[in-house]
Design a protein around this motif. Structure first.
Motif, PDB file in Angstrom:
ATOM      1  N   TYR A 119       0.680  -1.170  -0.075  1.00 16.92           N
ATOM      2  CA  TYR A 119      -0.093  -0.063   0.130  1.00 16.92           C
ATOM      3  C   TYR A 119       1.013   1.187  -0.075  1.00 16.92           C
ATOM      4  O   TYR A 119       0.478   2.218  -0.659  1.00 16.92           O
ATOM      5  CB  TYR A 119      -0.972  -0.018   1.273  1.00 16.92           C
ATOM      6  N   LEU A 128       2.602   2.003  -3.275  1.00 15.28           N
ATOM      7  CA  LEU A 128       1.604   2.313  -4.292  1.00 15.28           C
ATOM      8  C   LEU A 128       1.113   3.722  -3.994  1.00 15.28           C
ATOM      9  O   LEU A 128       0.533   4.433  -4.670  1.00 15.28           O
ATOM     10  CB  LEU A 128       0.478   1.528  -4.429  1.00 15.28           C
ATOM     11  N   GLY A 129       1.685   4.309  -2.801  1.00 14.71           N
ATOM     12  CA  GLY A 129       1.182   5.633  -2.714  1.00 14.71           C
ATOM     13  C   GLY A 129       0.021   5.997  -1.962  1.00 14.71           C
ATOM     14  O   GLY A 129      -0.594   6.981  -1.802  1.00 14.71           O
ATOM     15  N   ALA A 130      -0.472   4.935  -1.001  1.00 13.31           N
ATOM     16  CA  ALA A 130      -1.318   5.227  -0.027  1.00 13.31           C
ATOM     17  C   ALA A 130      -1.060   6.163   1.121  1.00 13.31           C
ATOM     18  O   ALA A 130       0.095   6.181   1.568  1.00 13.31           O
ATOM     19  CB  ALA A 130      -1.614   3.631   0.479  1.00 13.31           C
ATOM     20  N   LYS A 131      -2.259   6.921   1.455  1.00 14.67           N
ATOM     21  CA  LYS A 131      -1.882   7.853   2.612  1.00 14.67           C
ATOM     22  C   LYS A 131      -2.229   6.996   3.942  1.00 14.67           C
ATOM     23  O   LYS A 131      -2.626   6.076   3.831  1.00 14.67           O
ATOM     24  CB  LYS A 131      -2.885   9.012   2.604  1.00 14.67           C
TER      25      LYS A 131
END
Ligand SMILES: Nc1ncnc2c1ncn2[C@@H]1O[C@H](COP(=O)(O)OP(=O)(O)OP(=O)(O)O)[C@@H](O)[C@H]1O
Ligand SMILES: [Mg+2]
Lengths: 220, 291
Positions: free
Chosen positions: B206, B209-212
């Motif tokens: 996550y 993949l750039g999840a906050k």
């Protein structure tokens, strides 16, 4: 778009990259090559902020990465699509969900999500495997799912780490063609590979690494 | 972030790890049930001691031969005091009459009494919220200083022991409730921590993949909240059945149980408490997320 200035990266007792300087402009498609262990993955991971450089400066799309706030890291990563050497697919989600994840993380709503994910799977010829699970796919198919996930959100930069490591020559030619198409639409692409066949006669820049040193640049 | 997606992930995880979650829910339920029983006990002690002040009054015995003026003075002083609700003058003749009616069967005791041996007195009722050992003591000593008052009487020992029971159960109850809440938080914490470790790889993906942080946290918080809520709901069912099936039945034969007051609407807070404790536990378990 991507600038490295005298960048070094050391692991405990190992230097993965030494004093590397290069630039990649917006819209370019560049290859990185070199023998196993030469530092290709490390180089890509530095761009992706999965590692921090020990020395030197890196800037990506105008952002100095050592001045980047931690909270901006996800935002930077959303501009990059990464094809991991080990795929990093989630085995408990369907192929569709794996690809859609990249969109969900970017806050795309349910409506747009479905068509975009399926379109992306179509590009890598896996539309018919949307409901399968990654563990039930061949290595080459998993690799293509990873590619579909990297391109689905149409990021400005695509980093592909050995994207053809598990596929036959025809499929790998297809994958390179896909990258060229995406590149033609404006994306900046960096492909790490030790397969010379991929960049032969492409006319693209090739950066050559050896034992962590950037030993030369050629045209494929 | 798409909220429904976080709920979907949480639901999948709850179902997938149903045994861990089920055991956690049982543990939380028993923890909250014990907490609720302690709270019920404290509540009842409190309610009982709160009723006592209604019956609490102070007696001021007067010297004989007070002038009207002096009596008025004393009555006024008492009446003006902030703690006093009501004052009543009881002449000794009346007191004797009352005593006689009370001791009708022992009328012989009064035979041969030439003179009324009792004193005139004033009864003062304290305001309900003012009843406490300090106030009673203050009033007693203030009044003793006044010329004309012979003696002051009130259940000094009784009053202070009631108050120490009240304060004591409150303190011990509070400590127990805090400890049990800590225990419930800990159960949620460890459950979510286990799930969090199991999903380490997934969370790493996550992040890459750039999840906050919120995207990563939300499903775990929801899961913690769910576990806590179910635990709370179960403990509510537990205490309701304990009350309606056990206490009420026992009260038919054992009078002690008849006096138990059960605050039904407060007990409805149990699931909510569980939910909040579950969220807190989950939040602690996830801790700081670093990229
Ligand atoms: N996390 C790590 N800890 C320690 N050493 C590492 C780590 N990651 C990489 N290295 C070392 O850094 C060097 C470069 O590794 P890297 O993965 O960049 O090579 P590569 O060019 O991608 O190789 P390959 O073609 O096999 O994928 C290797 O010698 C490797 O052992
Ligand atoms: Mg590599």
């Amino acid at each position: 778009m991507i600038h490295f200035h005298r960048v070094s990266k050391h692991y405990d007792n190992q230097t993965a990259l030494r004093d590397v300087t290069f630039s990649i402009e917006k819209g370019e498609m560049v290859f990185v090559t070199g023998p196993s262990g030469s530092g290709k993955t490390t180089l890509l991971r530095l761009i992706y902020l999965a590692e921090k450089p020990d020395e030197g400066n890196i800037s990506i799309a105008g952002w100095e990465i050592d001045k980047l706030k931690e909270s901006s890291i996800p935002l930077l990563r959303r501009n990059i699509g990464f094809v991991f050497q080990d795929f990093r697919l989630l085995n408990n989600r369907s192929v569709f969900e794996n690809v859609a994840l990249a969109l969900r993380i970017r806050g795309v709503d349910e409506k747009g999500l479905k068509t975009r994910a399926l379109d992306s799977l179509k590009v890598v010829n896996l539309r018919h495997k949307a409901d399968s699970y990654p563990f039930a796919l061949s290595g080459g198919e998993q690799q293509r799912v990873a590619i579909a996930r990297a391109i689905v959100a149409e990021p400005a930069v695509i980093l592909a780490d050995e994207p053809t490591g598990n596929v036959d020559p025809d499929t790998s030619a297809g994958i390179i063609r896909t990258f060229k198409d995406i590149n033609a639409r404006g994306a900046t692409i960096l492909v790490a590979t030790h397969n010379r066949g991929l960049f032969c006669n492409t006319g693209r820049r090739v950066l050559r690494l050896d034992s962590g040193n950037l030993v030369g640049e050629e045209t494929g | 972030m798409a909220v429904p997606y976080a709920f979907r992930l949480a639901a999948q995880s709850i179902f997938h790890e149903k045994w861990i979650n089920f055991l956690s829910i049982l543990t939380i339920a028993s923890g909250l049930l014990i907490t609720a029983l302690i709270a019920l006990f404290v509540y009842n002690v409190d309610a009982t001691t709160r009723k006592l002040p209604e019956k609490f009054s102070m007696m001021f015995y007067l010297k004989d031969n007070l002038s009207r003026q002096e009596l008025e003075n004393i009555l006024n002083t008492l009446g003006k005091d902030d703690a006093v609700e009501m004052v009543k003058y009881i002449p000794k003749g009346e007191a004797l009459k009352e005593l006689k009616t009370m001791l009708k069967d022992a009328a012989y005791m009064f035979e041969g009494l030439e003179e009324n041996p009792l004193h005139n007195s004033i009864e003062a009722k304290l305001k309900r919220e003012a009843v406490c050992p300090e106030t009673a003591k203050r009033l007693a000593s203030e009044m003793r200083a006044i010329e004309g008052i012979d003696e002051v009487e009130y259940g000094e020992k009784f009053l202070s022991s009631i108050y120490s029971i009240k304060v004591g159960t409150r303190a011990i109850g509070t400590v127990f409730i805090i400890i049990m809440s800590g225990g419930v938080i800990f159960v949620c914490y460890s459950t979510v921590k286990i799930l969090f470790y199991r999903k380490k790889e997934e969370i790493e993906t996550y992040k890459l993949l750039g999840a906050k942080k919120r995207f990563i946290r939300a499903p775990f918080i929801i899961e913690g909240a769910f576990i806590g809520f179910c635990g709370g709901l179960l403990s509510l069912i537990g205490i309701l059945s304990l009350y309606y099936l056990v206490f009420l039945r026992l009260s038919l034969s054992i009078p002690f149980f008849k006096g138990i007051i059960f605050p039904t609407n407060i007990s409805l807070l149990l699931p909510l408490t569980g939910l909040l404790l579950g969220m807190v536990g989950a939040a602690i378990a996830i801790g700081r997320i670093r990229y």
